[in-house]
Design an enzyme around this catalytic site. Sequence first.
Site, PDB file in Angstrom:
ATOM      1  N   CYS B  80      10.079  -1.534   0.267  1.00  0.00           N
ATOM      2  CA  CYS B  80      11.087  -0.878  -0.591  1.00  0.00           C
ATOM      3  C   CYS B  80      11.718  -1.801  -1.620  1.00  0.00           C
ATOM      4  O   CYS B  80      12.347  -1.313  -2.569  1.00  0.00           O
ATOM      5  CB  CYS B  80      12.173  -0.244   0.270  1.00  0.00           C
ATOM      6  SG  CYS B  80      11.536   0.997   1.402  1.00  0.00           S
ATOM      7  N   CYS B 194      19.841  11.293   3.976  1.00  0.00           N
ATOM      8  CA  CYS B 194      18.612  10.511   3.754  1.00  0.00           C
ATOM      9  C   CYS B 194      18.193  10.516   2.288  1.00  0.00           C
ATOM     10  O   CYS B 194      18.343  11.529   1.604  1.00  0.00           O
ATOM     11  CB  CYS B 194      17.466  11.102   4.562  1.00  0.00           C
ATOM     12  SG  CYS B 194      17.794  11.313   6.305  1.00  0.00           S
ATOM     13  N   SER B 195      17.603   9.417   1.853  1.00  0.00           N
ATOM     14  CA  SER B 195      16.936   9.418   0.554  1.00  0.00           C
ATOM     15  C   SER B 195      15.576  10.097   0.716  1.00  0.00           C
ATOM     16  O   SER B 195      15.015  10.127   1.807  1.00  0.00           O
ATOM     17  CB  SER B 195      16.764   7.994   0.023  1.00  0.00           C
ATOM     18  OG  SER B 195      16.014   7.218   0.927  1.00  0.00           O
ATOM     19  N   HIS B 318      13.587   8.241  -3.891  1.00  0.00           N
ATOM     20  CA  HIS B 318      13.208   6.858  -3.569  1.00  0.00           C
ATOM     21  C   HIS B 318      11.698   6.659  -3.694  1.00  0.00           C
ATOM     22  O   HIS B 318      10.981   6.664  -2.690  1.00  0.00           O
ATOM     23  CB  HIS B 318      13.698   6.548  -2.148  1.00  0.00           C
ATOM     24  CG  HIS B 318      13.469   5.141  -1.697  1.00  0.00           C
ATOM     25  ND1 HIS B 318      13.292   4.075  -2.564  1.00  0.00           N
ATOM     26  CD2 HIS B 318      13.392   4.607  -0.441  1.00  0.00           C
ATOM     27  CE1 HIS B 318      13.112   2.972  -1.864  1.00  0.00           C
ATOM     28  NE2 HIS B 318      13.160   3.260  -0.583  1.00  0.00           N
TER      29      HIS B 318
END
Lengths: 107, 369
Positions: B80, B194-195, B318
Amino acid sequence: MTRFEQELKNNVFVSSFCTRCDKHVWPPSDMCNSCFGNVIWRPVTRTAKLIEFSSKGDEVFGIVEFEGSIRVMGRIMTASALQIGQMLNLTECNFDGKAKFVLAPIV
Amino acid sequence: MRRVGIASSGLAEFSKTDSTLESLMLSSVKPLFDSTKNLSQEDIDVVLTSTNSDSKYLSNVVSELSGISPKVSHSVESLCNSGTNGIVSAYSYIASGLADVALVIGAEKSDSPGLVLEWDVSRGQYKHPIYWASMFASAHMRKFGTTMEDIAYVSAQNHNNATDNPFAYFKKTFSLDEIMQSKNLTDNLRLLDCSMPCDGAASILLASEDVIKKFTDKPVWISGIGQKSLSAGFTKNDDLACMKSNVQSSHRAYDMAKRTPDDIDVAELHDAFGICEIIELEDLGFTKPGLGSSYVSNLYETSDKKINPRGGLIGCGHPLGATGIAQTIEIFQQLQGTTKKRQVDGAKTGLVHNMSAAATSSTVLILES
């Protein structure tokens, strides 16, 4: 399949251990992460300390610690409230594409 | 070392598309070229691509598709925080004198193989990121009394901010009640905490102090960089109410920039899950340990955009390899004063925080106008 995975599939939890450094090498590896020497595969004591937990529906899961250093996430089978730091037994381990650890409180 | 600045940027809208990864990358490179004065392909010494995809030789492929024949070209993968790792690599090429101008392009598809770290056997059967997030939430709740309502403020605020961002995946706001009532994924994590994985691309152009004025009249300087890799396996973070790599990487960045958390006017924090932002605010020194919850509720109550004005990962989506670059672009534009409704008035110093795999590694950048 690695030695770690093979043993897990037979319900045996082993970890790599460096006899020269006298320590577990975790996560499992073919070499010691301190001296880069060869490791042996040693059974891990099947009692663990509860570090943290949560749940998903009826399924309780958490982080447990074996032998003061080996931490894994596993499923915890319990009908009663859990306490951080309490001791659990490893009742089952397996490997089916993913490592699987199942624990229950020591009664 | 030479100073390194950000000259320009390009974004593609975060969404779900049928586009290939290469096309996504090009769709962020085009607006960068369109908006950068005097930039031609011949100016670019380095092309770096950041992604978790399995594409081979990607930086060379995208260079060719962009008409660029760089001196240096390769991919950067670090789950990430691939995006900020790419920026740090580009910074290093320029600061060392090996290059003058570097283009960093990040992109991801929503079905990226980077969503799960299969190698980490210590996670057992709980490989999905919701499980590590749930562990951090449990620990923070236990140590500091953080509540589910506290965590909901992060999502409410970041979705609010995202509505002013035309590149964000989410275009709507969610009330605290809607977030509280959203589907439970674990006993302390809901869907709207949550993303969301999505498609997206972001490009950024870095240049040395010797040449940057050719491309922009308002460069933004990278004054601090801190990175820390604690481990790859999740279970090495001893105190789960804190993310150790955040603390160490931010200290290094503050030291390099000779700044403190009080100097930061605007920040992008890696809110992969709502609980992450609360912990990061504490780890990075914006507030004391245990006070992250009151900090986020105050941001919401006062509509303060200091943290995640872009909408964060929760509001923007994301796309892993693009995220860190998009975060950096937001702070770059904030310091240039061009973010319109999202603008934090008078922002002169900003911070970017981007992390990977349950905070096993973190990157912090400090930018200054």
